[in-house]
Design an enzyme around this catalytic site. Structure first.
Site, PDB file in Angstrom:
ATOM      1  N   GLU A   1       0.786  -1.406   0.010  1.00 51.45           N
ATOM      2  CA  GLU A   1       0.114   0.037  -0.155  1.00 51.45           C
ATOM      3  C   GLU A   1       0.875   1.163   0.154  1.00 51.45           C
ATOM      4  O   GLU A   1       1.728   1.271   0.850  1.00 51.45           O
ATOM      5  CB  GLU A   1      -0.934  -0.043   1.192  1.00 51.45           C
ATOM      6  CG  GLU A   1      -1.962   1.086   1.376  1.00 51.45           C
ATOM      7  CD  GLU A   1      -2.882   0.848   2.365  1.00 51.45           C
ATOM      8  OE1 GLU A   1      -3.370  -0.452   2.447  1.00 51.45           O
ATOM      9  OE2 GLU A   1      -3.236   1.782   3.102  1.00 51.45           O
TER      10      GLU A   1
ATOM     11  N   ASP B   1       0.122   5.363   0.668  1.00 49.21           N
ATOM     12  CA  ASP B   1      -1.006   6.309   0.977  1.00 49.21           C
ATOM     13  C   ASP B   1      -0.605   7.691   1.130  1.00 49.21           C
ATOM     14  O   ASP B   1       0.421   8.115   1.367  1.00 49.21           O
ATOM     15  CB  ASP B   1      -1.232   5.889   2.524  1.00 49.21           C
ATOM     16  CG  ASP B   1      -1.532   4.444   2.787  1.00 49.21           C
ATOM     17  OD1 ASP B   1      -2.480   3.921   1.890  1.00 49.21           O
ATOM     18  OD2 ASP B   1      -1.444   3.967   3.862  1.00 49.21           O
TER      19      ASP B   1
ATOM     20  N   GLU C   1      -2.888  10.396   3.070  1.00 44.04           N
ATOM     21  CA  GLU C   1      -4.009  10.376   3.986  1.00 44.04           C
ATOM     22  C   GLU C   1      -4.167  11.720   4.581  1.00 44.04           C
ATOM     23  O   GLU C   1      -3.129  12.198   5.011  1.00 44.04           O
ATOM     24  CB  GLU C   1      -3.800   9.361   5.082  1.00 44.04           C
ATOM     25  CG  GLU C   1      -3.802   8.035   4.565  1.00 44.04           C
ATOM     26  CD  GLU C   1      -3.649   6.990   5.641  1.00 44.04           C
ATOM     27  OE1 GLU C   1      -4.507   5.698   5.771  1.00 44.04           O
ATOM     28  OE2 GLU C   1      -2.543   6.936   6.349  1.00 44.04           O
TER      29      GLU C   1
END
Length: 297
Positions: free
Chosen positions: A116, A118, A120
């Site tokens: 993953e 990210d 955010e």
């Protein structure tokens, strides 16, 4: 030479502090978002969950969280490298506990052992800025016992007032995070063990992460301020899909064909990290850095 002198003067005048909100970074000299074609939501994505909490208006997608549900979306195809961006506008006011995310993942293809990357936005309380968290998980480091590779930033603008462009460049050699074409972080491929190599899809979501999102969970989502809305437009997803020929050439986000960052882009990235970075996992003495060997290799 002129840019180097300008960069040095700005650094001296402003200093390495994250309290300088409003000081804009020097120009990176290259604008990768202008290289890649934009697309609408329906051209590249589908709803993944919370369909009743998602709407499209004037080519902008809104997803929202209330006490009944959040929402998420997913690209129609996976990629093995590329440039992935969107212009995003965040909810103002009290948003503690709420995460608005734009990220790459293969969690559905490899549950319990996924990769993953990210971007955010960690919600906040009145009068405090949003925190932009970048993170990389490799082959299960985001599953079970979490081994995050977080770098967190405050921004030099209010992300609730207008749309701003956020992007991830994922190549076979590095991962670079951008804000309005300004590079803020480069995560190099130092070994296969610390770099995502399997195809990933592009996602966006808004959800309740009250247990950790705002000041380590001190402040929770308060649904008297619902709905919490994230708005997305100007989507970009260009690169080598999982179905592309092995000869597909990875895209770059710098003026040179070799990829990486130009000297000027690199210096601007260091400027941002000196002025707006508020957390770097490699500098956290409470972390077990035997689990993150890229910090010392």
């Amino acid at each position: 030479m002129g840019f180097i002198l300008f960069f040095s003067l700005v650094f001296i005048l402003i200093g390495p502090s994250v309290t300088n909100a409003g000081y804009w970074p020097p120009s990176p000299g290259f604008y990768p978002s202008s290289k890649f074609r934009s697309m609408t939501f329906n051209q590249g994505f589908r709803n993944l969950w919370g369909p009743s909490h998602q709407a499209i208006n004037h080519d902008a997608l809104a997803i929202w969280l209330d006490r009944t549900s959040g929402s998420g979306f997913k690209s129609v195809k996976p990629f093995r490298s590329g440039y992935f961006g969107a212009s995003i506008k965040l909810q103002p006011g009290y948003t503690a506990g709420v995460i608005t995310a734009f990220y790459l993942s293969n969690n559905e293809a490899h549950p319990g052992f996924h990769d993953e990357v990210d971007i955010e936005f960690l919600g906040t309380t009145f009068g405090k800025p949003y925190t932009l968290q970048t993170n990389v998980y490799i082959r299960g480091s985001g599953d079970g016992k979490i081994i995050g590779r977080e770098m967190k930033f405050h921004l030099w603008f209010d992300p609730t007032q207008n749309f701003h462009h956020y992007a991830i460049l994922w190549s076979p050699h590095d991962i670079i995070f951008f804000v309005d074409d300004v590079p803020i972080r480069r995560y190099p491929r130092k070994s296969d063990a610390t770099f995502p190599l399997r195809p990933m899809w592009l996602y966006g979501s808004i959800w309740d992460a009250s247990s950790w999102a705002t000041e380590d969970g001190r402040y929770k989502a308060d649904y008297k301020y619902q709905p919490f809305v994230g708005r997305f437009t100007d989507f970009k997803a260009t690169g080598c899909s999982a179905y592309s020929s092995p000869r597909c050439h990875p895209v770059t986000a710098s003026p040179g064909r070799s990829g990486g960052l130009s000297r000027r882009q690199y210096m601007v990235m260091k400027w941002v990290q000196s002025h707006y970075m508020v957390y770097n996992y490699c500098r956290d003495n409470k972390r077990d850095h035997s689990l993150t060997p890229e910090c010392w290799k």
